[in-house]
Design an enzyme around this catalytic site. Structure first.
Site, PDB file in Angstrom:
ATOM      1  N   HIS A 246       0.811  -1.231   0.000  1.00 49.51           N
ATOM      2  CA  HIS A 246       0.000   0.000   0.000  1.00 49.51           C
ATOM      3  C   HIS A 246       0.847   1.286   0.000  1.00 49.51           C
ATOM      4  O   HIS A 246       0.953   1.958  -1.015  1.00 49.51           O
ATOM      5  CB  HIS A 246      -0.917   0.017   1.239  1.00 49.51           C
ATOM      6  CG  HIS A 246      -1.786  -1.198   1.381  1.00 49.51           C
ATOM      7  ND1 HIS A 246      -2.780  -1.554   0.487  1.00 49.51           N
ATOM      8  CD2 HIS A 246      -1.810  -2.158   2.331  1.00 49.51           C
ATOM      9  CE1 HIS A 246      -3.375  -2.657   0.886  1.00 49.51           C
ATOM     10  NE2 HIS A 246      -2.810  -3.055   2.002  1.00 49.51           N
TER      11      HIS A 246
HETATM   12  O1  RIB Z   1      -5.397   0.158   4.073  1.00 46.33           O
HETATM   13  C1  RIB Z   1      -3.986   0.200   4.060  1.00 46.33           C
HETATM   14  C2  RIB Z   1      -3.480   1.324   4.895  1.00 46.33           C
HETATM   15  O2  RIB Z   1      -3.836   1.101   6.248  1.00 46.33           O
HETATM   16  C3  RIB Z   1      -1.945   1.419   4.905  1.00 46.33           C
HETATM   17  O3  RIB Z   1      -1.573   2.757   5.107  1.00 46.33           O
HETATM   18  C4  RIB Z   1      -1.559   0.590   6.093  1.00 46.33           C
HETATM   19  O4  RIB Z   1      -0.321   0.996   6.677  1.00 46.33           O
HETATM   20  C5  RIB Z   1      -2.675   0.914   7.035  1.00 46.33           C
HETATM   21  O5  RIB Z   1      -2.343   2.134   7.678  1.00 46.33           O
END
Ligand code: RIB
Ligand code: CA
Length: 317
Positions: A246
């Site tokens: 992500h």
């Molecule tokens: O949904 C993914 C996000 O949520 C990323 O930033 C992960 O680190 C969590 O914070």
């Protein structure tokens, strides 16, 4: 050819396994990115741990010169929801953690944001949001004029073409603090969104993790260990061929925006839904007549993304 000027960035984060990789990614690209500071927020784990983890990650890259400002310990309205089930109790499962060698910078992250963005030249600072958006939302609410200093807000947030990862419609960063997300999307700042639509196409497959692990430096080993731990849980939960990566997508966008594609669209945040709170409602086909307020990315050249990440991490200690 004129040297490309470095982009000044603030990374607002809740480390968090993928946050740690995003921070290292940015530090490996120091010829292109000037990381002015890290600001931390409660999210994956509580604030004391996200702040400690930010200090630890900077130590891994020998960059403890970069200040870490602790920010908000809870969302604007909702109760804090954390994600130890994914990131582990420490927030950095997969690697042994030494105590940080330096302490936090004095002062609150919100005050740092107000001071820095308020004094910055117009549209000169990029704010990278890779956790719940509470800090920037409070800063914008306290001092709306700071939006002038923002070049772009580039965020990992939301889901539209892809289902949510906390509820069927909500992605974690928006779900934890939907009211903060609503403030940021309503601020008028130029916004670029890297949602689950994109990050779920950037899977940390075995081959990609092996290439990072075998770089021969500490950063590659640490990232490989984190990804092996991170991927396991994502594969178990989503049955994919690897964990979606992500937060590093935000840094890759800064370095190589041509790897990504999407469209300008209006995005509003559901904050009252009985079943849909935290949903990013994206007017992908322009049916509402509401003006576009974000560039919503829904595709990435994943092989090139991982090649860029690997080559950039290679430059770290
Ligand atoms: O949904 C993914 C996000 O949520 C990323 O930033 C992960 O680190 C969590 O914070
Ligand atoms: Ca995060």
């Amino acid at each position: 050819m004129l040297a490309e000027s470095r982009r000044t960035i603030i990374i607002d984060t809740d480390p968090g396994q993928d946050d740690a990789i995003a921070i290292l990614f940015a530090l490996g690209a120091k010829d292109k990115l000037d990381v002015r500071a890290i600001t931390t927020v409660a999210g994956n784990v509580p604030l004391d741990l996200t702040s400690r983890n930010a200090l630890i990650v900077l130590g891994w890259a020998n960059r403890t010169d970069i200040p870490v400002y602790a920010g908000c310990s809870r969302p604007l309205v909702c109760d804090l929801v954390t994600a130890e089930d994914f990131h582990g109790k420490t927030g950095l499962d997969g690697v042994a953690l030494d105590e940080p060698t330096v302490g936090l910078a004095d002062g609150h992250a919100v005050d740092f944001m107000i001071r820095t963005l308020g004094r910055a030249a117009e549209k000169s600072v990029t704010v990278c949001l890779i956790g719940p958006m509470t800090n920037l939302a409070v800063a914008l609410t306290k001092e709306p004029t700071i939006v002038r200093g923002i070049k772009e807000v580039v965020m990992m947030a939301g889901a539209f073409h892809t289902r949510g990862n906390v509820t069927p419609v909500a992605e974690f960063n928006v779900y934890v603090d939907p009211h903060a997300a609503a403030v940021v999307f309503g601020s008028g700042a130029p916004i670029v969104v890297l949602p689950l639509d994109t990050t779920h196409k950037a899977l940390s497959t075995k081959a990609r993790v092996t290439r990072l692990s075998e770089l021969g430096n500490r950063a590659g080993k640490l990232i490989g260990a984190i990804l092996n731990s991170h991927a396991q849980r994502e594969i178990e939960k989503f049955g994919a061929q690897g964990g979606p990566l992500h937060d590093p997508c935000v840094i890759a966008y800064l370095l190589a925006p041509w790897l990504f594609s999407g469209r300008n669209a209006n995005v509003v945040i559901e904050t009252q839904g009985e079943f849909t709170t935290g949903e990013t409602v994206v007017d992908w086909y322009g049916t509402t007549g509401r003006p576009a307020n974000a560039f919503w990315i829904n595709d990435v050249d994943a092989d090139s993304f991982y090649a860029l990440l690997t080559e950039t991490v290679r430059r770290l200690p």
